[in-house]
Enzyme design. Structure first.
Site, mmCIF file in Angstrom:
data_model
loop_
_atom_site.group_PDB
_atom_site.id
_atom_site.type_symbol
_atom_site.label_atom_id
_atom_site.label_comp_id
_atom_site.label_asym_id
_atom_site.label_seq_id
_atom_site.Cartn_x
_atom_site.Cartn_y
_atom_site.Cartn_z
ATOM 1 N N HIS A 86 0.692 -1.199 0.053
ATOM 2 C CA HIS A 86 0.045 0.012 -0.090
ATOM 3 C C HIS A 86 0.761 1.217 -0.121
ATOM 4 O O HIS A 86 0.335 2.339 -0.400
ATOM 5 C CB HIS A 86 -0.938 0.107 1.380
ATOM 6 C CG HIS A 86 -1.910 -0.983 1.080
ATOM 7 N ND1 HIS A 86 -2.723 -1.170 0.138
ATOM 8 C CD2 HIS A 86 -2.381 -2.051 2.064
ATOM 9 C CE1 HIS A 86 -3.811 -2.112 0.410
ATOM 10 N NE2 HIS A 86 -3.437 -2.568 1.662
ATOM 11 N N ASP A 102 -2.764 -10.435 -2.362
ATOM 12 C CA ASP A 102 -3.502 -9.922 -1.133
ATOM 13 C C ASP A 102 -4.710 -9.670 -1.363
ATOM 14 O O ASP A 102 -5.238 -9.150 -2.422
ATOM 15 C CB ASP A 102 -2.522 -8.654 -0.689
ATOM 16 C CG ASP A 102 -2.926 -8.261 0.584
ATOM 17 O OD1 ASP A 102 -2.165 -8.580 1.641
ATOM 18 O OD2 ASP A 102 -3.937 -7.720 0.706
ATOM 19 N N HIS A 127 -6.506 -7.170 -0.540
ATOM 20 C CA HIS A 127 -6.572 -5.894 -0.849
ATOM 21 C C HIS A 127 -5.706 -5.465 -2.033
ATOM 22 O O HIS A 127 -4.459 -5.817 -2.234
ATOM 23 C CB HIS A 127 -6.088 -4.961 0.307
ATOM 24 C CG HIS A 127 -6.604 -5.101 1.805
ATOM 25 N ND1 HIS A 127 -6.276 -6.136 2.694
ATOM 26 C CD2 HIS A 127 -8.068 -4.940 2.188
ATOM 27 C CE1 HIS A 127 -7.015 -6.308 3.671
ATOM 28 N NE2 HIS A 127 -8.217 -5.446 3.489
ATOM 29 N N ASP A 184 -4.407 -12.759 3.520
ATOM 30 C CA ASP A 184 -5.578 -12.008 4.194
ATOM 31 C C ASP A 184 -6.862 -12.564 3.371
ATOM 32 O O ASP A 184 -7.820 -12.297 3.627
ATOM 33 C CB ASP A 184 -5.764 -10.741 4.272
ATOM 34 C CG ASP A 184 -5.045 -10.045 3.477
ATOM 35 O OD1 ASP A 184 -4.733 -10.537 2.326
ATOM 36 O OD2 ASP A 184 -4.839 -8.688 3.526
#
Length: 566
Positions: free
Chosen positions: A283, A319, A321, A410
């Site tokens: 991120h 991931d 996200h 995740d």
């Protein structure tokens, strides 16, 4: 919270004042009992005026000047006993539970679980002090299996340093931060218990990355901002992205390990590797730290591989996200192909970026490929289907020299943030697919993943593939969900404009989709006609606009006509 009154009587006392004046006006015609009530109320007001700036907190703490022991003055007295509700936080998933429960209501883990000490081999239902005989038997079988299937030539490198465990949230709140040191502890405990690391993997020494190396990825302001956190006990870049005085060092160690692993693998000194690092990185953009991430480890590794001689680098980010930082860094670069599979839900899932039409810019269109899932619960079949139809054709056409996996776990089954359903076998299969490209020069970098049992078992499965174990999942007849199929078709429709290898897959899926829809319509039509002819007409057609059709299909009209003729 104590509401400020600025010298005025609180609203609750205003109400008492109005009530008392009303009662005094009418008291002349009321009984003596009502007069007593008025006198009591006026006594309360008289005492309250001694202290105009009364607050709710003052009332609770008995600092109002009112005699709470006088039953004639008050007919409600706040309790002086605090009602203590004892709670505990699940070590596995960080969810808060009441003390009367021994196991987490969310993941079922025992509140004294030994997962941090023994890894995923520890039973979720027993105390963590010692392993049971059944757990010892499970470990022995696992180690025996590894001995038969894994190589031990120490060509798989592991990047880890205990100083990264010092990065933690200082201001502990009622809910434990999901990005916590136990994430690494659980993985390392699992690998150690299994005899994989230390043992079968080669540990590389850690070093802090230099500012000059970071400047190839991040702005000077971000590098200095992260570095300045070492001067403070605690600080925050965003409400969920914390730092303490050790965080800058941990972030530099993580980036340094990823850079050195990439150089060692591409140069041939190591066959492949796994970076057990934190804080995560995907991120973190050019100028921003966010989403638990401080420096972008995958971007640093990609540029290190390029510096070592790699012409083309592939980054696959699974991931849950979207890796908005990685996409920002490479969105105008044709030497790095970024592919991300993530929950998106029309931009409602964090961080909101990563739609299928975000394809890169300034001549690098097609070098950002986003597979944005439309809902949670996505599992092995949808991911493997996307790999089969999108990722593998892209890798074949792009033909990279080096591959990086931004391996957030995740999206694994049981994760409290991702809420998806990938199993350790699913992660192993995706790793195995990518391991057959670029001469096996593959670096896996840990990103997210917040269920300790899920992240440790999934990471172990991936490392076993790096050590030579073949994935056991069959690729034949993979059937995606309807949502997954529509997402894959959406991506193919966009990316086939840039990658010729995707056009055939898109055409075939379109044909299969049309045939499937046509068969469904035909089957539904046959059932409808069959039901109508045999008197299966819905009873609610008796009323409303379908009354005539009901009469015809149920035979009522024909029988009435016959009686009329006779």
């Amino acid at each position: 919270m104590s509401p400020s009154t600025n010298g005025a009587i609180p609203c609750s006392l205003h109400c008492l004042e109005e009530q008392s004046s009303c009662q005094v006006d009418n008291g002349r015609s009321e009984s003596l009992e009502n007069n007593d009530m008025v006198l009591q109320t006026e006594a309360i007001l008289k005492k309250s005026r001694k202290r105009k700036e009364i607050t709710l907190e003052d009332i609770y703490n008995n600092q109002t000047g009112l005699d709470v022991d006088d039953d004639d003055d008050l007919d409600w007295v706040p309790t002086q006993k605090n009602l203590d509700v004892f709670k505990w936080t699940c070590v596995n998933c960080t969810m808060v539970n009441l003390d009367d429960a021994d196991c987490c209501e969310i993941c079922g883990e025992h509140k004294e679980s030994g997962i941090v000490r023994h890894g995923f081999f520890a039973s979720p239902f027993s105390l963590g002090a010692d392993l049971t005989q059944a757990e010892h038997d499970t470990i022995k079988r696992f180690r025996d299996s590894c001995s038969q299937t894994l190589t031990s030539n120490n060509t798989t490198a592991i990047g880890f340093d205990e100083r990264m465990l010092l990065h933690s949230e200082v201001e502990l709140t009622s809910h434990m931060h999901p990005e916590r040191p136990d994430r690494l502890r659980a993985i390392v405990a699992s690998l150690s218990t299994a005899g994989i690391f230390p043992g079968r993997c080669f540990p590389i020494p850690a070093r802090e990355i230099t500012p000059e190396e970071l400047q190839k990825v991040h702005s000077t302001d971000l590098i200095e901002s992260v570095g300045n956190t070492s001067r403070y006990l605690t600080s925050y870049f965003t409400p969920d992205t914390y730092a303490n005085k050790h965080s800058a060092c941990a972030a530099r160690l993580a980036a340094g390990l990823c850079a050195d692993l990439a150089s060692a693998i591409f140069s041939g000194r190591m066959k492949n590797g796994f970076a057990l690092v934190r804080p995560p990185g995907h991120h973190a953009g050019v100028s921003d730290a966010m989403g638990f991430c401080l420096h972008n480890n995958a971007a640093v590794a990609a540029l290190a591989a390029r510096a070592a001689g790699a012409k083309k680098v592939l980054i696959v980010d699974w991931d849950v996200h979207h890796g908005n930082g990685t996409q920002e860094i490479f969105q105008i670069t044709k030497s790095v192909l970024y592919v991300s599979l993530h929950r998106h839900e029309g931009g409602k899932f964090y961080p909101g970026t990563g739609a299928a039409d975000e394809v890169g810019s300034m001549g690098a269109e097609g070098y950002c490929v986003n597979v944005p899932w439309r809902r949670g619960g996505i599992g092995d079949n949808d991911y493997l289907f996307a790999f089969q139809e999108i990722v593998l054709p892209l890798v074949t056409e792009f033909n990279p020299d080096f591959i990086i996996i931004s391996a957030g776990f995740d999206a694994a089954r049981g994760d409290p943030l991702g809420c998806c359903d990938i199993t350790p076998a699913g992660y192993a299969q995706m790793t195995d697919m990518l391991n057959s490209f670029a001469g096996g020069k593959l670096l896996v970098i840990l990103e997210g993943g917040y269920n300790l049992r899920s992240i440790s078992s999934s990471a172990t499965s991936v490392i076993k593939v790096l050590l030579g174990e073949s994935a056991k999942c069959e690729m034949k007849d993979i059937k995606p969900s309807k949502s997954g199929l529509l997402t894959v078709m959406e991506v193919l429709a966009i990316q086939s404009n840039f990658w010729p290898s995707l056009k055939w897959n898109y055409s075939m899926l379109q044909l299969q989709w049309r045939n499937t829809v046509s068969q469904i319509k035909q089957t539904a039509g046959k059932k409808c006609r069959k039901g109508g002819l045999k008197g299966g007409t819905p009873i609610w057609w008796k009323v409303g606009r379908k009354w005539w059709l009901y009469q015809v299909l149920s035979g009522q009209i024909s029988s009435k006509l016959k009686r009329f003729k006779h």
